[in-house]
Scaffold this motif. Structure first.
Motif, PDB file in Angstrom:
ATOM      1  N   TYR A 304     -15.928  -0.011   1.053  1.00  0.00           N
ATOM      2  CA  TYR A 304     -14.681  -0.421   1.698  1.00  0.00           C
ATOM      3  C   TYR A 304     -14.951  -1.645   2.548  1.00  0.00           C
ATOM      4  O   TYR A 304     -15.927  -1.708   3.299  1.00  0.00           O
ATOM      5  N   SER A 308      -9.043  -4.743   2.660  1.00  0.00           N
ATOM      6  CA  SER A 308      -8.914  -4.570   1.219  1.00  0.00           C
ATOM      7  C   SER A 308      -8.897  -3.089   0.903  1.00  0.00           C
ATOM      8  O   SER A 308      -9.098  -2.248   1.769  1.00  0.00           O
ATOM      9  N   GLU A 309      -8.668  -2.770  -0.336  1.00  0.00           N
ATOM     10  CA  GLU A 309      -8.584  -1.366  -0.717  1.00  0.00           C
ATOM     11  C   GLU A 309      -9.970  -0.763  -0.919  1.00  0.00           C
ATOM     12  O   GLU A 309     -10.946  -1.462  -1.144  1.00  0.00           O
ATOM     13  N   ARG A 310     -10.013   0.539  -0.780  1.00  0.00           N
ATOM     14  CA  ARG A 310     -11.256   1.259  -1.024  1.00  0.00           C
ATOM     15  C   ARG A 310     -11.577   1.224  -2.516  1.00  0.00           C
ATOM     16  O   ARG A 310     -10.677   1.246  -3.356  1.00  0.00           O
ATOM     17  N   SER A 434     -10.665   0.442  -8.598  1.00  0.00           N
ATOM     18  CA  SER A 434      -9.887   0.521  -7.375  1.00  0.00           C
ATOM     19  C   SER A 434      -9.395   1.938  -7.181  1.00  0.00           C
ATOM     20  O   SER A 434      -9.038   2.623  -8.133  1.00  0.00           O
ATOM     21  N   ASP A 436      -6.475   4.000  -5.452  1.00  0.00           N
ATOM     22  CA  ASP A 436      -5.167   3.807  -4.845  1.00  0.00           C
ATOM     23  C   ASP A 436      -5.106   4.472  -3.481  1.00  0.00           C
ATOM     24  O   ASP A 436      -5.491   5.618  -3.305  1.00  0.00           O
ATOM     25  N   CYS A 437      -4.601   3.720  -2.506  1.00  0.00           N
ATOM     26  CA  CYS A 437      -4.402   4.260  -1.172  1.00  0.00           C
ATOM     27  C   CYS A 437      -2.921   4.537  -0.971  1.00  0.00           C
ATOM     28  O   CYS A 437      -2.086   4.052  -1.725  1.00  0.00           O
ATOM     29  N   SER A 439       0.813   4.331  -0.321  1.00  0.00           N
ATOM     30  CA  SER A 439       1.663   3.151  -0.303  1.00  0.00           C
ATOM     31  C   SER A 439       2.925   3.379   0.509  1.00  0.00           C
ATOM     32  O   SER A 439       3.855   2.599   0.458  1.00  0.00           O
TER      33      SER A 439
END
Length: 800
Positions: A304, A308-310, A434, A436-437, A439
């Motif tokens: 991470y 930015s995204e994990r 990626s 997804d976190c 939203s």
């Protein structure tokens, strides 16, 4: 009046937009003997203030759950913010399913009109009603106001303001962002009255918040309150009976709030922003998402970068189990043998796998830790962490790889056990995806809880104590060096500062009698013969007193300190005093291969064994060593011979230590090596890999067979202007091709070093030439690896 009429009309139209169902269904209460059916989605209960609705919500194809949600007109039904769900793990059919309030006072949910999926198990002799309150609480109560059952007592993944989390309740995350069934993360009170977050997976479980290595008092938690209550108030304060308190970034009067344990295992407070018509995160418990346990599943690494995204990645040699769900993790694409001779290790720096250790082994060397793991059949990796302030390392053999986390702040190394036969092939197999976190909103900011002040104090205090420890350790170490009492354990230490004997310049000057007996010379410095105070004969390399010399010194100390092989030179110590930089090696009685090649001391058998031994040393550097090392200057001068003419590769001053997982990005600040032995990649500015050493090895073998140096003039005119280092190669190739065309059988005799006087085994000499020509192929991808070279030579040895 006309203006007022327009305002009323506008208000009525707005209400019609907000609640697009008939006035008959705008109700917040239903009575005994009535039902809400799945086939009439407009049949819902609505709170008096219009904020919440309760009814059947679609969770998939012909699958429905009875739920309570925020009644935002801007959100479509599939994007509803669900705050409670009764049958999240057992959805009902889209036909004939209904929620019914029986005359007995029992509230039941039936699937397809046949099966009872859920019930309140309530009983009342008086009339009862089911109501949806303004707080979002669905309450079953008698007419006299007695509550028989309420949804606030059975939360799913969300707490609403004033809803209590108690000793008898818990929050359970959803399975994924789009799946409402129960997930693996739980917020609950443990038996010590502490509010905790737990990963409860199908095969393992572990606590991860607060940090599991912290004690209760270190985390500013109290175990002395038995009430076990946590609550979120309408202003944004979340507090617990164990003294935990957190305050939302937008503390104050906000239209709507909720606290949710999200599918990724973090708990967050969300605030509704009316202007943007969206939820924003105003507080979250965990700031580093990769510290959440099992977030990427087993055998994977989480990384991470702020902003930015994990991302999740499978370990080298492992493949993703389910490409739509990281919680399944990765599975090995190989079979790992229990035979320790068939396993190797791949080093991954700055990676930590927390928990699931076979045991804890303090004050272990890297070699001891590696050996321990190889002896355990169920050990699939080990964590090796050196603590500078303590002067030693800890070893953690792993039997299960969960909670993998890549962090530049972590100074330890992780060593993954893989089949030795194709260890190098796994270095390019890291696959990153990626993750997804949520939203639903954007993080506004994070407000520090009351624990952070004390933690900061503890951190500064620990740093002060640690600094004092380092100073003490340094003083003791200096004293030991001065008195010559270096411990035996230092010999296998991990860092140069504790791994070798540190000599003074005066000691080495005395050992070499004023640097009088020179036994070798190279671009980095001069090598002298010396006799140490313990009567050992040593080779002492005095590096040039320049910045480059110091750089080579540091490279040799750091690299050689990590390797141990019978065909690699052993270093005994070093000197770093003022401008003086010296390295102390074991002494090799027969000097270098270069000194012996042009004498009569090397018969064909010794030359073959030297080639095999050199290949073994380089293969260890490339594939078996716990570090991935390029020598970058393989030549006869750097291959030394002991009393039995066994070779040892020496002089790592030009080596380049590379990250195994970063081969494509390998870079060198300058061209390295010796003219005549350098691979074309150096000149053509191509990526530098282990194949540059393979090329140099091929040149050395051709030199041993023919007795001709790589830049010597051979009987071929270099009419195409080719670089000098290809003259020997071209001459050998042309002789072999001419022999194949003319069916000649004596082509090798014309090329073999005349010093061998015809006393050699033709089959083995042909094998050496054949392997060497493969090694010097201009296409680096066509060259074999050093382990393949060893295999080919051994096959030839067994045949003959």
């Amino acid at each position: 009046m006309e203006f007022i009429g327009k305002q009323v009309l506008f208000l009525l139209l707005s209400l019609a937009y907000c609640f697009p169902f008939s006035s008959a269904t705008l109700r917040h209460t239903t009575g005994q003997g009535t039902s809400l059916t799945v086939e009439k989605p407009e049949e819902v209960l609505t709170s008096p203030n219009g904020v919440f609705s309760a009814g059947f919500h679609s969770v998939g194809g012909n699958a429905y759950c009875f739920a309570v949600w925020f009644n935002h007109p801007s959100l479509q039904s599939r994007n509803r913010t669900i705050v409670w769900m009764v049958n999240r793990d057992q959805p009902v059919n889209g036909r004939r399913s209904k929620l019914s309030l029986l005359k007995t006072g029992n509230l039941i949910l039936t699937d397809a009109g046949k099966f009872t999926v859920w019930e309140t198990n309530t009983l009342s002799n008086s009339s009862v009603q089911l109501s949806l309150n303004n707080t979002g609480n669905l309450v079953l109560h008698a007419l006299e106001g007695v509550s028989l059952w309420e949804s606030f007592l059975f939360p799913t993944d969300t707490l609403l303001p004033q809803q209590l989390l108690t000793r008898n309740t818990k929050l359970v995350s959803s399975r994924s962002q789009s799946t409402y069934s129960s997930g693996f993360y739980k917020l609950f009170f443990d038996n010590d009255n502490l509010l905790r977050l737990l990963y409860d997976g199908p095969e393992s479980s572990s606590l991860y918040w607060f940090d599991p290595w912290l004690g209760n008092w270190d985390a500013q938690r109290s175990t002395y309150n038995k009430s076990r209550i946590a609550v979120l108030d309408s202003l944004g304060n979340f507090s617990s009976s164990d003294n935990f308190t957190a305050v939302s970034a937008d503390y104050g009067a906000v239209l709507h709030r909720r606290l949710t344990i999200d599918y990724d295992g973090d708990i967050r407070v969300y605030s509704w922003k009316e202007e943007e018509e969206t939820w924003v995160i105003s507080w979250q418990a965990i700031q580093k998402p990769c510290t959440i346990h099992a977030i990427c599943g087993a055998n994977s690494i989480c990384s991470y970068v702020a902003g930015s995204e994990r991302k999740c990645s499978c370990l080298p040699g492992y493949n993703m189990k389910n490409h739509t769900d990281w919680s399944y993790g990765c599975e090995p694409g190989f079979d790992l043998s229990c035979n320790k001779k068939e396993s190797g290790f791949l080093q991954l720096s700055h990676i930590q796998f927390y928990g699931y250790d076979y045991g804890y082994f303090p004050n272990y060397t890297l070699h001891e830790c590696r050996t321990l793991c190889l002896q355990l059949c169920d050990c699939i990796a080990f964590q090796f962490t050196f603590f500078r302030d303590r002067g030693h390392a800890n070893c953690y053999p792993k039997t299960l790889l969960l909670n993998g986390y890549l962090s530049p702040d972590f100074n330890g190394d992780f060593y993954l056990r893989l089949p030795e036969s194709n260890l190098l092939s796994y270095t390019n197999s890291v696959v990153e995806y990626s993750l997804d976190c949520p939203s639903e909103g954007t993080v506004v900011t994070t407000v520090k809880s009351r624990e952070n002040g004390t933690l900061k104090f503890m951190l500064w205090f620990a740093c002060g104590v640690g600094g004092l420890e380092i100073i003490c350790i340094f003083l003791v170490w200096c004293l030991l060096v001065r008195t010559g009492q270096s411990s035996g354990a230092d010999k296998q230490g991990y860092l140069a500062a504790v791994g070798f004997r540190k000599y003074t310049y005066a000691e080495l000057k005395k050992a070499t009698k004023g640097f009088s007996e020179e036994i070798g010379k190279g671009g980095g410095g001069i090598v002298y013969k010396g006799v140490l105070s313990d009567n050992r004969v040593a080779a002492i390399k005095r590096l040039n007193e320049t910045n480059q010399g110091e750089g080579e010194f540091l490279a040799e100390v750091s690299i050689i300190g990590r390797i141990n092989h019978m065909n690699l030179i052993e270093m005994w110590g070093y000197c770093a005093e003022g401008k003086h930089r010296l390295l102390v090696y074991e002494y090799m009685e027969h000097g270098s291969l270069a000194e012996n090649l042009f004498s009569n001391s090397l018969d064909w058998k010794k030359r073959f064994e030297i080639a095999v031994g050199t290949a073994k040393g380089l293969a260890y550097l490339h594939e078996d060593c716990l570090e991935w090392v390029l020598h970058c200057d393989v030549k006869p001068q750097n291959i030394l011979l002991d009393s039995n003419y066994q070779p040892k590769v020496a002089d790592f001053g030009l080596s380049k230590l590379q990250n195994r997982g970063n081969l494509k990005n390998s870079s060198f600040s300058r061209i390295r090596g010796t003219r005549g032995y350098m691979a074309p990649e150096w000149v053509l500015d191509l990526p530098i890999t282990s194949k540059v050493d393979v090329y140099s090895f091929g040149i050395v073998v051709l030199e041993m067979v023919t007795g001709k140096g790589p830049t010597e003039g051979v009987h071929v005119l270099d009419c195409k202007g080719e670089t000098e280092h290809r003259r020997l190669v071209k001459w050998v190739r042309e002789n072999r091709n001419r022999a194949a065309t003319n069916a000649m059988t004596s082509w090798l005799e014309e090329m073999i070093d005349p010093r061998m006087k015809g006393k050699y085994e033709m089959g083995k000499m042909e094998a050496l030439v054949r392997v060497a020509l493969q090694c010097v192929d201009e296409d680096r991808d066509a060259r074999p690896t050093m382990s393949q070279v060893i295999e080919m030579l051994f096959q030839e040895e067994n045949v003959h």
